[in-house]
Design a protein around this motif. Structure first.
Motif, PDB file in Angstrom:
ATOM      1  N   THR A   2     -32.420  -7.741  -2.632  1.00 30.61           N
ATOM      2  CA  THR A   2     -31.990  -6.625  -2.714  1.00 30.61           C
ATOM      3  C   THR A   2     -32.668  -5.767  -1.610  1.00 30.61           C
ATOM      4  OG1 THR A   2     -33.772  -5.122  -3.744  1.00 30.61           O
ATOM      5  CG2 THR A   2     -31.487  -6.386  -5.470  1.00 30.61           C
ATOM      6  N   ASP A   4     -33.688  -2.558  -1.639  1.00 27.32           N
ATOM      7  CA  ASP A   4     -35.435  -2.244  -2.323  1.00 27.32           C
ATOM      8  C   ASP A   4     -36.535  -3.385  -1.712  1.00 27.32           C
ATOM      9  OD1 ASP A   4     -34.622  -0.136  -2.267  1.00 27.32           O
ATOM     10  OD2 ASP A   4     -33.902  -0.260  -4.908  1.00 27.32           O
ATOM     11  N   GLN A   5     -35.923  -4.919  -1.599  1.00 32.75           N
ATOM     12  CA  GLN A   5     -36.886  -5.411  -1.852  1.00 32.75           C
ATOM     13  C   GLN A   5     -37.235  -6.055  -0.240  1.00 32.75           C
ATOM     14  OE1 GLN A   5     -34.718  -8.461  -4.241  1.00 32.75           O
ATOM     15  NE2 GLN A   5     -36.267  -8.725  -5.728  1.00 32.75           N
TER      16      GLN A   5
END
Length: 462
Positions: A2, A4-5
């Protein structure tokens, strides 16, 4: 994975850089080694990651150490991307020299780097013919892996994986990755030792006496009274942030290099019907893109909006992150495969590079020989970024012509060695025509480098 990762993996880089800087400030040993914070942070991340700390835990939360698989996946891609920024910025914001200046300044480093690169082929193929083939049953193509792993690095080795498989020598990929790994590690360590030796033996012309260096300088901090602006504001922030403008121009330089590479690939496929250019990495073309963009601004920009110091700050950021990510993600597992041939290849490559540094470099490079040769030694051991790192340690304020000469050298060097055409084609050429013709050709190229270095540049004085 993602967004976010990916974002967290980038933020994690900042955390390790801060810890690396804190360790540098606190450790006298690391200060005496002139070890940059990015290198410290990279080794720390390697030790705390899945390959070392994670091996002590069989499953569970700590099985990857403190560096998750998602973080590792992001970090593994960064060196190959950020090296394009480093090379695109080599000439941005500078006045481009004429060809005579390129030859005069970059020529000695070109001759020395050329000698190291072709010597890796000569001694690698001889090792393959005399030892690795008869005693270990390895094909003669293994002789090219010193240059592929040391000069080309992880990116070149990965790019040749399909080639190795097509030639029924899939093990070459593991050997090349392992050599690239040990090349980076030994290149940094041996290079730092060489610089400290040079300071003690008064071989350096920039760093004269580390004993007289102040505590703040050893910690890597500039004294308050000696601090200068990091860059100039060349445009008004309400129109565009100066950092944003320079980042966009660097991006344009890389895009120009990308389109040049794609055009060369298309022309080769259309006219000749081959795909050799697909093995050429982007970063030497990104440097050419930077030169073309700089030529445009030199002709068309009468306000001088490109600030060299701002460009250097972006280059420095890219280099710090590149070094951290490259060291943190090196594969320790592959070193254990084919251990004896691997160690022999690594040992021959290291001994040749060390011999070249101590014996040939002082006789080829007339001025600032250590500051300039250490960059070529670093590149010959562990890709271009290692050379830039060692030059930064030996010449932190760029007082010598080392960086300038290194950049000029790359214009001729990179299209052929260090991930260029010769590096990409060496294994297929040996497979197609046998090792002896390529060995003879390599000996001729090595002789040219030695003769030009010793009898042309070596005879010059400051």
């Amino acid at each position: 994975m993602t967004p976010d990762q990916i974002g967290f993996a980038l933020l994690y880089l900042g955390l390790f850089l801060l810890i690396g800087k804190w360790i540098r400030v606190k450790s006298k040993v690391l200060q005496n080694l002139f070890l940059p914070s990015s290198v410290i942070a990279g080794f720390l991340a390697l030790l705390l990651g899945p390959q070392v700390l994670g091996n002590f835990f069989d499953g569970g939360f700590w099985s990857t150490g403190v560096v998750t698989d998602e973080v590792t996946q992001v970090w593994e891609t960064l060196p190959g991307l950020l090296i394009n920024i480093v090379f695109a910025t080599l000439f941005l914001g500078t006045i481009l020299p004429n060809l005579k200046k390129v030859w005069d300044i970059g020529g000695p480093q070109l001759a020395f780097g050329w000698t190291l690169g072709w010597g890796q082929y000569v001694f690698g193929i001889l090792l393959a013919l005399l030892v690795l083939g008869p005693f270990f049953g390895l094909p003669p193509m293994v002789g090219a892996l010193i240059e592929v792993g040391f000069e080309g690095g992880h990116g070149t080795a990965a790019g040749l994986q399909g080639t190795f498989e097509e030639m029924d020598f899939a093990e070459a990929y593991d050997l090349a990755i392992g050599l690239a790994t040990i090349g980076i590690l030994s290149g940094v360590i041996i290079g730092i030792i060489m610089i400290n030796w040079g300071v003690r033996k008064q071989k350096t012309e920039v760093i004269k006496d580390t004993d007289e260096t102040s505590a703040t300088q050893r910690a890597g901090i500039i004294e308050f009274e000696n601090r200068e602006p990091a860059a100039k504001m060349t445009v008004r922030p309400e129109s565009i942030e100066p950092l944003s403008l320079h980042f966009a121009i660097i991006g344009l330089a890389i895009l120009v290099g990308y389109f040049i590479l794609e055009a060369l690939i298309w022309l080769e496929a259309t006219i000749i019907g081959t795909d050799l250019m697909t093995y050429v990495p982007l970063f030497p073309l990104a440097m050419i893109g930077g030169i073309l963009v700089q030529l445009f601004f030199t002709k068309m920009d009468y306000t001088n909006i490109l600030d060299r110091r701002m460009v250097m700050r972006i280059q420095g950021l890219a280099l710090d992150v590149l070094i951290l990510a490259a060291i943190a993600t090196v594969s320790l597992e592959v070193i254990g495969r084919n251990i004896v041939p691997f160690l022999l290849l690594a040992l021959v490559g290291i001994l040749w590079n060390v011999f070249g540094f101590f014996v040939l470099a002082p006789r080829m490079i007339p001025t600032y020989w250590l500051e300039r040769a250490i960059g070529d030694f670093g590149q010959s051991m562990g890709i271009t970024a290692t050379g830039l790192l060692l030059m930064r340690v030996a010449d932190p304020e760029a007082k010598s012509p080392s960086f300038e000469g290194f950049g000029y050298k790359q214009l001729i060097f990179e299209p052929f060695l260090g991930g260029g055409l010769v590096t990409a084609l060496s294994v297929p050429l040996i497979f197609q025509f046998g090792p002896v013709p390529f060995l003879i050709f390599s000996v001729v190229m090595l002789a040219i480098g030695i003769l030009v270095g010793l009898f042309h540049f070596g005879k010059k004085t400051a």
